[in-house]
Design a protein around this motif. Structure first.
Motif, PDB file in Angstrom:
ATOM      1  N   UNK A 283       0.818  -1.210   0.000  1.00 29.89           N
ATOM      2  CA  UNK A 283       0.000   0.000   0.000  1.00 29.89           C
ATOM      3  C   UNK A 283       0.848   1.254   0.000  1.00 29.89           C
ATOM      4  N   UNK A 284       2.095   1.157   0.468  1.00 30.99           N
ATOM      5  CA  UNK A 284       2.970   2.327   0.421  1.00 30.99           C
ATOM      6  C   UNK A 284       3.636   2.493  -0.938  1.00 30.99           C
ATOM      7  N   UNK A 285       3.560   1.460  -1.776  1.00 29.01           N
ATOM      8  CA  UNK A 285       4.155   1.532  -3.106  1.00 29.01           C
ATOM      9  C   UNK A 285       3.217   2.220  -4.084  1.00 29.01           C
ATOM     10  N   UNK A 286       1.962   2.352  -3.712  1.00 27.83           N
ATOM     11  CA  UNK A 286       0.956   2.776  -4.686  1.00 27.83           C
ATOM     12  C   UNK A 286       0.304   4.099  -4.309  1.00 27.83           C
ATOM     13  N   UNK A 287       1.065   4.982  -3.710  1.00 27.23           N
ATOM     14  CA  UNK A 287       0.483   6.250  -3.290  1.00 27.23           C
ATOM     15  C   UNK A 287      -0.090   7.043  -4.456  1.00 27.23           C
ATOM     16  N   UNK A 288       0.391   6.803  -5.663  1.00 24.62           N
ATOM     17  CA  UNK A 288      -0.122   7.550  -6.810  1.00 24.62           C
ATOM     18  C   UNK A 288      -1.355   6.890  -7.431  1.00 24.62           C
ATOM     19  N   UNK A 338       7.054  -1.063 -15.720  1.00 26.62           N
ATOM     20  CA  UNK A 338       8.005   0.050 -15.693  1.00 26.62           C
ATOM     21  C   UNK A 338       8.460   0.427 -14.294  1.00 26.62           C
ATOM     22  N   UNK A 339       8.111  -0.365 -13.292  1.00 26.52           N
ATOM     23  CA  UNK A 339       8.484  -0.044 -11.918  1.00 26.52           C
ATOM     24  C   UNK A 339       9.327  -1.133 -11.297  1.00 26.52           C
ATOM     25  N   UNK A 340       9.470  -1.079  -9.974  1.00 29.91           N
ATOM     26  CA  UNK A 340      10.180  -2.109  -9.227  1.00 29.91           C
ATOM     27  C   UNK A 340       9.194  -3.228  -8.885  1.00 29.91           C
ATOM     28  N   UNK A 341       9.529  -4.442  -9.310  1.00 30.27           N
ATOM     29  CA  UNK A 341       8.623  -5.575  -9.134  1.00 30.27           C
ATOM     30  C   UNK A 341       8.288  -5.777  -7.663  1.00 30.27           C
ATOM     31  N   UNK A 342       7.001  -5.839  -7.359  1.00 32.86           N
ATOM     32  CA  UNK A 342       6.523  -6.156  -6.016  1.00 32.86           C
ATOM     33  C   UNK A 342       5.604  -7.366  -6.139  1.00 32.86           C
ATOM     34  N   UNK A 347       0.554 -10.112  -7.756  1.00 34.24           N
ATOM     35  CA  UNK A 347      -0.523 -11.078  -7.559  1.00 34.24           C
ATOM     36  C   UNK A 347      -1.883 -10.385  -7.574  1.00 34.24           C
ATOM     37  N   UNK A 348      -1.968  -9.265  -6.886  1.00 33.20           N
ATOM     38  CA  UNK A 348      -3.233  -8.542  -6.841  1.00 33.20           C
ATOM     39  C   UNK A 348      -3.679  -8.124  -8.245  1.00 33.20           C
ATOM     40  N   UNK A 349      -2.770  -7.497  -8.981  1.00 35.86           N
ATOM     41  CA  UNK A 349      -3.147  -6.986 -10.296  1.00 35.86           C
ATOM     42  C   UNK A 349      -3.476  -8.116 -11.267  1.00 35.86           C
ATOM     43  N   UNK A 350      -2.733  -9.229 -11.205  1.00 40.92           N
ATOM     44  CA  UNK A 350      -3.074 -10.359 -12.076  1.00 40.92           C
ATOM     45  C   UNK A 350      -4.460 -10.907 -11.763  1.00 40.92           C
ATOM     46  N   UNK A 351      -4.791 -10.986 -10.479  1.00 42.76           N
ATOM     47  CA  UNK A 351      -6.112 -11.475 -10.091  1.00 42.76           C
ATOM     48  C   UNK A 351      -7.199 -10.574 -10.653  1.00 42.76           C
TER      49      UNK A 351
END
Length: 517
Positions: A283-288, A338-342, A347-351
């Protein structure tokens, strides 16, 4: 005291409990064996009960090395179906004593695999997204009252449990219960040749693993440490960096007496700010990322040393509203491509992208099969939601037939995925033909390869499978061949079945199930 003969009802509970390990907690399943046995369950359990009463002899476990991040290996285990039921039954008979021993620390500090309060329920372990959320929320709450956090985990935890110490722990919990003796016979058989460790991927093992670290929890509490634990992931909350350093020494000394060691690469002392960043996870990776998607991520995902599983995400997201596809696709482009793999965000986005049937991640995922083999499961589940082109199927097949595909476990995942497809692409059929009777591959790869060919029901494949029947060395492989031939021309099939039906119990069950379809 001799062990009482198992009742059919207790064995049925064990049979149903092993569903807890499915679909994605267990390393390997067979495509059909549970279906075959279910059609004759009472008789099968009666024979198993007599076998236990007469002095059960477990089979050896099959190693199943699965890829981990960084091209490392997770040493999985595969038990025969009889052994899996017996293992679950034995731990189930000890469950009440183990539960009473663990209850004081249940939920705090021991969070993972919460035990049900009912001793005979089929759902004996609670392990869903709410448990992951509690791990995150309790960790965030604890660090807010501390200055530093020690985060660490144990090297090869399940694989290094000392069985003699585990037996002692079981006796403390359950007295001289006669089920302990047979359980230890089984564990010692499955731990060969190392003589230590418990099978990974089974709920019964999770319960034993909880018991094995109970003494660590008690030790840390008695020495006034505040800590939380998710299986072997340990977080200690300290007022100073020196206290955190002392905790490393104290935990290391204590674990060494139990044959365990801390993993130096994952042992960190974090100040409050860095700990919050670590615990709050993706959740801290996606502030934008704005609006609904951001809030859903924070609610559904908890960061741990092992990122949240696809199955847990599906549970968490099942009843939530779908964010706009454009927002999901932008997040995938910005933070994965285009970012740092998390791993958790991936997993969330693929789902979500799979549910939206968005093809944006297809090429990235196919390329990642070789770069991130540990992500094969989530990748294939996503790809099953998308209508792939011939070229994309060919690219998948090219990787699995190349020298770069070095993991048999990946091959198993491909064939299992192919078996579930409604229309099997010709490139996948070609691979199934190549692997179905390749003796250099594990039986669990060959079983699903034969199942793929059986589902496709192409006459010349079924002829080859029938011809291979007599050459198979195990009853399971013979049963795989017999069941795959269920779509043969009826008179030919029945002639084959009449010759094979008395070759063994599991073969008979496969044939009877095939004829009933």
């Amino acid at each position: 005291m001799s062990m009482p003969k198992p009742t059919i009802d207790n064995l049925k509970v064990a049979w149903k409990r092993i569903d807890f390990d499915r679909p994605d907690k267990i390393f390997v399943v067979h495509p059909y064996i549970r279906q075959w046995i279910d059609n004759d369950l009472d008789n099968w359990l009666e024979v198993l009960s007599k076998s236990i009463d007469d002095g059960y002899t477990p089979n050896a476990s099959t190693p199943c090395p699965a890829p981990k991040p960084g091209f490392l290996i997770r040493p999985g285990s595969v038990l025969d179906i009889e052994d899996e039921v017996v293992f679950t039954y034995l731990v189930g008979q000890l469950f009440e004593g183990i539960h009473a021993r663990l209850i004081e620390h249940q939920g705090n500090p021991d969070i993972a695999h919460a035990l049900s309060d009912s001793h005979d329920t089929e759902a004996w372990i609670k392990s869903d997204w709410r448990v992951w959320a509690k791990w995150r929320e309790d960790s965030v709450g604890a660090i807010n009252s501390a200055a530093f956090a020690l985060t660490t985990d144990i090297v090869g935890y399940y694989d290094n449990i000392e069985l003699s110490i585990l037996a002692s722990d079981l006796r403390l919990a359950c007295g001289n219960d006669p089920h302990i003796e047979l359980l230890m016979q089984c564990l010692n058989r499955w731990s060969q040749p190392r003589g230590r460790g418990i099978p990974q991927g089974y709920a019964a093992s999770h319960i034993l693993a909880k018991l094995y670290l109970l003494s660590l929890d008690s030790y840390l509490i008695d020495n006034r440490y505040q800590h939380l634990r998710y299986v072997d992931d340990i977080r200690v909350f300290c007022s100073s960096s020196i206290d955190a350093q002392r905790a490393i020494i104290d935990i290391g000394k204590f674990l060494s007496k139990r044959g365990l060691n801390l993993q130096s690469a994952k042992t960190k002392i974090l100040n409050k700010e860095d700990a919050l960043l670590d615990f709050d996870g993706v959740s801290t990776v996606i502030e934008d990322i704005q609006g609904k998607l951001k809030e859903e991520l924070k609610a559904a995902i908890s960061s741990t040393a092992s990122a949240v599983s696809e199955f847990v995400l599906l549970q968490a997201l099942e009843n939530s509203a779908n964010p706009p596809t454009e927002l999901l696709e932008k997040a995938f482009n910005d933070h994965i491509i285009n970012g740092n793999f998390d791993k958790t965000l991936f997993h969330y986005l693929l789902t979500r992208l799979g549910k939206a049937k968005s093809p944006i991640a297809v090429n990235y995922c196919i390329d990642s099969l070789s770069i991130k083999p540990d992500e094969t499961g989530p990748i294939l589940r996503y790809l099953s939601s998308i209508e792939l082109s011939d070229d994309q199927y060919s690219n998948i097949a090219n990787y699995f037939q190349s020298d770069s595909c070095i993991y048999d476990y990946q091959k198993y995942q491909l064939m299992k995925w192919s078996c579930d497809l409604s229309n099997i692409h010709s490139s996948l059929l070609a691979i199934a033909r190549q692997w179905a009777f390749d003796g250099s591959l594990p039986e669990y790869v060959r079983s699903f390869s034969i199942a793929v060919l059986g589902n496709a029901a192409i006459d010349h494949d079924l002829e080859v499978i029938e011809a291979q029947y007599d050459m198979q060395l195990s009853d399971i492989s013979k049963a795989d061949c017999a069941f795959a031939c269920r779509s043969q021309e009826k008179s030919r099939r029945n002639t084959f079945y009449a010759k094979a039906i008395n070759d063994g119990y599991v073969i008979q069950r496969a044939i009877e199930t095939a004829k009933a379809i």
